[in-house]
Structure formats: structure tokens, C-alpha cells
Scaffold this motif. Structure first.
Motif, mmCIF file in Angstrom:
data_model
loop_
_atom_site.group_PDB
_atom_site.id
_atom_site.type_symbol
_atom_site.label_atom_id
_atom_site.label_comp_id
_atom_site.label_asym_id
_atom_site.label_seq_id
_atom_site.Cartn_x
_atom_site.Cartn_y
_atom_site.Cartn_z
ATOM 1 N N ILE A 82 -25.885 -29.193 -16.957
ATOM 2 C CA ILE A 82 -25.715 -29.243 -15.502
ATOM 3 C C ILE A 82 -26.904 -28.619 -14.775
ATOM 4 O O ILE A 82 -27.042 -28.793 -13.567
ATOM 5 C CB ILE A 82 -24.387 -28.597 -15.060
ATOM 6 N N ALA A 83 -27.750 -27.893 -15.511
ATOM 7 C CA ALA A 83 -28.956 -27.304 -14.913
ATOM 8 C C ALA A 83 -29.913 -26.922 -16.030
ATOM 9 O O ALA A 83 -29.521 -26.791 -17.195
ATOM 10 C CB ALA A 83 -28.614 -26.076 -14.073
ATOM 11 N N ARG A 84 -31.159 -26.736 -15.648
ATOM 12 C CA ARG A 84 -32.196 -26.313 -16.597
ATOM 13 C C ARG A 84 -32.626 -24.908 -16.219
ATOM 14 O O ARG A 84 -32.720 -24.581 -15.036
ATOM 15 C CB ARG A 84 -33.379 -27.293 -16.494
ATOM 16 N N GLU A 85 -32.843 -24.078 -17.213
ATOM 17 C CA GLU A 85 -33.381 -22.736 -17.009
ATOM 18 C C GLU A 85 -34.712 -22.644 -17.742
ATOM 19 O O GLU A 85 -35.058 -23.533 -18.524
ATOM 20 C CB GLU A 85 -32.414 -21.680 -17.533
ATOM 21 N N GLU A 86 -35.424 -21.574 -17.515
ATOM 22 C CA GLU A 86 -36.754 -21.422 -18.106
ATOM 23 C C GLU A 86 -36.755 -21.614 -19.615
ATOM 24 O O GLU A 86 -37.620 -22.279 -20.174
ATOM 25 C CB GLU A 86 -37.323 -20.046 -17.756
ATOM 26 N N ARG A 87 -35.789 -21.053 -20.311
ATOM 27 C CA ARG A 87 -35.769 -21.113 -21.781
ATOM 28 C C ARG A 87 -34.552 -21.821 -22.350
ATOM 29 O O ARG A 87 -34.179 -21.596 -23.494
ATOM 30 C CB ARG A 87 -35.841 -19.702 -22.343
ATOM 31 N N GLY A 88 -33.919 -22.651 -21.534
ATOM 32 C CA GLY A 88 -32.740 -23.321 -22.053
ATOM 33 C C GLY A 88 -32.025 -24.136 -20.997
ATOM 34 O O GLY A 88 -32.616 -24.579 -20.013
ATOM 35 N N PHE A 89 -30.736 -24.307 -21.232
ATOM 36 C CA PHE A 89 -29.910 -25.166 -20.398
ATOM 37 C C PHE A 89 -28.677 -24.416 -19.940
ATOM 38 O O PHE A 89 -28.188 -23.531 -20.622
ATOM 39 C CB PHE A 89 -29.427 -26.385 -21.202
ATOM 40 N N VAL A 90 -28.151 -24.822 -18.794
ATOM 41 C CA VAL A 90 -26.825 -24.399 -18.370
ATOM 42 C C VAL A 90 -25.929 -25.591 -18.657
ATOM 43 O O VAL A 90 -26.198 -26.710 -18.214
ATOM 44 C CB VAL A 90 -26.785 -24.032 -16.879
ATOM 45 N N THR A 91 -24.881 -25.362 -19.447
ATOM 46 C CA THR A 91 -23.993 -26.449 -19.849
ATOM 47 C C THR A 91 -22.562 -26.126 -19.457
ATOM 48 O O THR A 91 -22.210 -24.973 -19.193
ATOM 49 C CB THR A 91 -24.043 -26.701 -21.370
ATOM 50 N N ARG A 92 -21.767 -27.184 -19.450
ATOM 51 C CA ARG A 92 -20.336 -27.019 -19.192
ATOM 52 C C ARG A 92 -19.609 -28.180 -19.845
ATOM 53 O O ARG A 92 -20.061 -29.324 -19.787
ATOM 54 C CB ARG A 92 -20.061 -27.011 -17.697
ATOM 55 N N GLY A 93 -18.481 -27.890 -20.447
ATOM 56 C CA GLY A 93 -17.592 -28.949 -20.879
ATOM 57 C C GLY A 93 -17.000 -29.589 -19.638
ATOM 58 O O GLY A 93 -16.662 -28.890 -18.683
ATOM 59 N N ASP A 94 -16.881 -30.909 -19.613
ATOM 60 C CA ASP A 94 -16.392 -31.600 -18.416
ATOM 61 C C ASP A 94 -15.026 -31.099 -17.966
ATOM 62 O O ASP A 94 -14.722 -31.115 -16.783
ATOM 63 C CB ASP A 94 -16.325 -33.108 -18.665
ATOM 64 N N ALA A 95 -14.193 -30.644 -18.896
ATOM 65 C CA ALA A 95 -12.844 -30.190 -18.564
ATOM 66 C C ALA A 95 -12.756 -28.673 -18.389
ATOM 67 O O ALA A 95 -11.666 -28.135 -18.235
ATOM 68 C CB ALA A 95 -11.865 -30.638 -19.654
ATOM 69 N N LEU A 96 -13.897 -27.990 -18.399
ATOM 70 C CA LEU A 96 -13.898 -26.526 -18.329
ATOM 71 C C LEU A 96 -14.371 -26.041 -16.964
ATOM 72 O O LEU A 96 -15.154 -26.712 -16.294
ATOM 73 C CB LEU A 96 -14.791 -25.946 -19.429
ATOM 74 N N ALA A 97 -13.930 -24.857 -16.588
ATOM 75 C CA ALA A 97 -14.315 -24.281 -15.309
ATOM 76 C C ALA A 97 -15.544 -23.374 -15.419
ATOM 77 O O ALA A 97 -16.159 -23.057 -14.417
ATOM 78 C CB ALA A 97 -13.142 -23.487 -14.733
ATOM 79 N N TYR A 98 -15.898 -22.959 -16.609
ATOM 80 C CA TYR A 98 -17.004 -22.021 -16.780
ATOM 81 C C TYR A 98 -18.225 -22.720 -17.362
ATOM 82 O O TYR A 98 -18.142 -23.815 -17.907
ATOM 83 C CB TYR A 98 -16.595 -20.846 -17.672
ATOM 84 N N VAL A 99 -19.361 -22.061 -17.222
ATOM 85 C CA VAL A 99 -20.614 -22.580 -17.774
ATOM 86 C C VAL A 99 -21.100 -21.631 -18.858
ATOM 87 O O VAL A 99 -20.631 -20.507 -18.972
ATOM 88 C CB VAL A 99 -21.705 -22.722 -16.681
ATOM 89 N N GLU A 100 -22.062 -22.129 -19.642
ATOM 90 C CA GLU A 100 -22.692 -21.266 -20.631
ATOM 91 C C GLU A 100 -24.171 -21.597 -20.696
ATOM 92 O O GLU A 100 -24.586 -22.726 -20.396
ATOM 93 C CB GLU A 100 -22.014 -21.372 -21.985
ATOM 94 N N THR A 101 -24.954 -20.610 -21.064
ATOM 95 C CA THR A 101 -26.390 -20.799 -21.235
ATOM 96 C C THR A 101 -26.662 -21.120 -22.693
ATOM 97 O O THR A 101 -26.184 -20.431 -23.592
ATOM 98 C CB THR A 101 -27.155 -19.528 -20.817
ATOM 99 N N VAL A 102 -27.420 -22.183 -22.922
ATOM 100 C CA VAL A 102 -27.763 -22.642 -24.268
ATOM 101 C C VAL A 102 -29.280 -22.554 -24.413
ATOM 102 O O VAL A 102 -30.005 -23.307 -23.755
ATOM 103 C CB VAL A 102 -27.282 -24.087 -24.500
ATOM 104 N N PRO A 103 -29.781 -21.641 -25.237
ATOM 105 C CA PRO A 103 -31.228 -21.552 -25.451
ATOM 106 C C PRO A 103 -31.780 -22.831 -26.081
ATOM 107 O O PRO A 103 -31.087 -23.509 -26.847
ATOM 108 C CB PRO A 103 -31.385 -20.375 -26.417
#
Length: 135
Positions: A82-103
Motif C-alpha cells: 500500500i506504500a513504499r518506504e526507504e528500505r521496504g514496503f508497507v503492506t496490509r492484508g485486504d481483510a485486515l485493519a492494520y499494516v506492517e512494514t516489510v523490509p
């Protein structure tokens, strides 16, 4: 809540050796078909769907793509970027309310097709609709 993840492709346990083999294969450039488990990617992915995962590097990933990654805790996960960060990605499961950072280092590949009930659906067909929903 950031940093939490939901296993989608498989769960740790009896399939752990297969997860490790799949991760190694993707790192070596092999495209794989794997069965999805869980419900964090509903309605895009349903438990039992087959996903075609093509190996990818971070520069190839676009917002809206569903990536396959291997978190530090092990297993394989599929979540949408759902977004890009300097060293990774911001992701979310389509059915989830929270996000996580993935290096970037966790990235294994990108889902390029979903097989459901014998029908192959390239993810490129869904891209515009998905981007409209997550925007």
C-alpha cells in the motif's frame, strides 16, 4: 498495529520444510504455484486458491501488487503493498485493519495470477479495481 503478520501461503508447522524450499526456489529465480491458506487477503485470495508467484526484486514492485515474503519468524506471507518506504514496503492484508512494514530483504516475489476453480486470472486484470479500493 504495525509489525504483526498473518501467514497466508502457509503456516509454520508440518509444512515448514516446504516453505523453506519454496523460499529458496523463489530466490533462485523459479516461478512457483502455491496454495493459499487463511483469510487475511479476502476477497482477492481465498483459502485453496493457487497463486502463481514470480520472483521479483524491490525495484519491480508497485503499489497495489501482492507480494510474497518471508518474515523473520519464518513461513511465507502474501500481502498487498500500500506504500513504499526507504528500505521496504508497507503492506496490509485486504481483510485486515492494520499494516506492517516489510523490509526489502524479506521480498521473494510478486503474485502474477490466481487460479480458482480451474480458471486462471492474471493479476494485471484486477490492478485498476484494486488501486481504486485502496486509494
Amino acid at each position: 498495529m504495525r509489525g504483526h503478520h498473518s501467514d497466508v501461503v502457509s503456516e509454520r508447522g508440518p509444512t515448514a520444510p516446504l516453505d523453506d524450499l519454496a523460499a529458496q526456489s523463489l530466490r533462485r529465480g523459479v516461478t512457483l504455484r502455491l496454495r493459499a491458506h487463511g483469510d487475511s487477503m479476502l476477497p482477492f485470495l481465498r483459502g485453496g486458491d493457487l497463486v502463481v508467484i514470480r520472483p521479483a526484486v524491490a525495484a519491480e514492485v508497485r503499489i497495489g501488487d501482492v507480494i510474497c515474503y518471508e518474515p523473520a519468524s519464518g513461513g511465507l506471507c502474501l500481502h498487498r503493498v500500500i506504500a513504499r518506504e526507504e528500505r521496504g514496503f508497507v503492506t496490509r492484508g485486504d481483510a485486515l485493519a492494520y499494516v506492517e512494514t516489510v523490509p526489502d530483504a524479506w521480498l521473494l516475489g510478486v503474485v502474477r495470477a490466481v487460479e480458482r476453480h480451474g480458471r486462471v486470472i492474471p493479476t494485471a486484470q484486477w490492478r485498476g479495481r484494486i488501486l481504486a479500493v485502496i486509494a
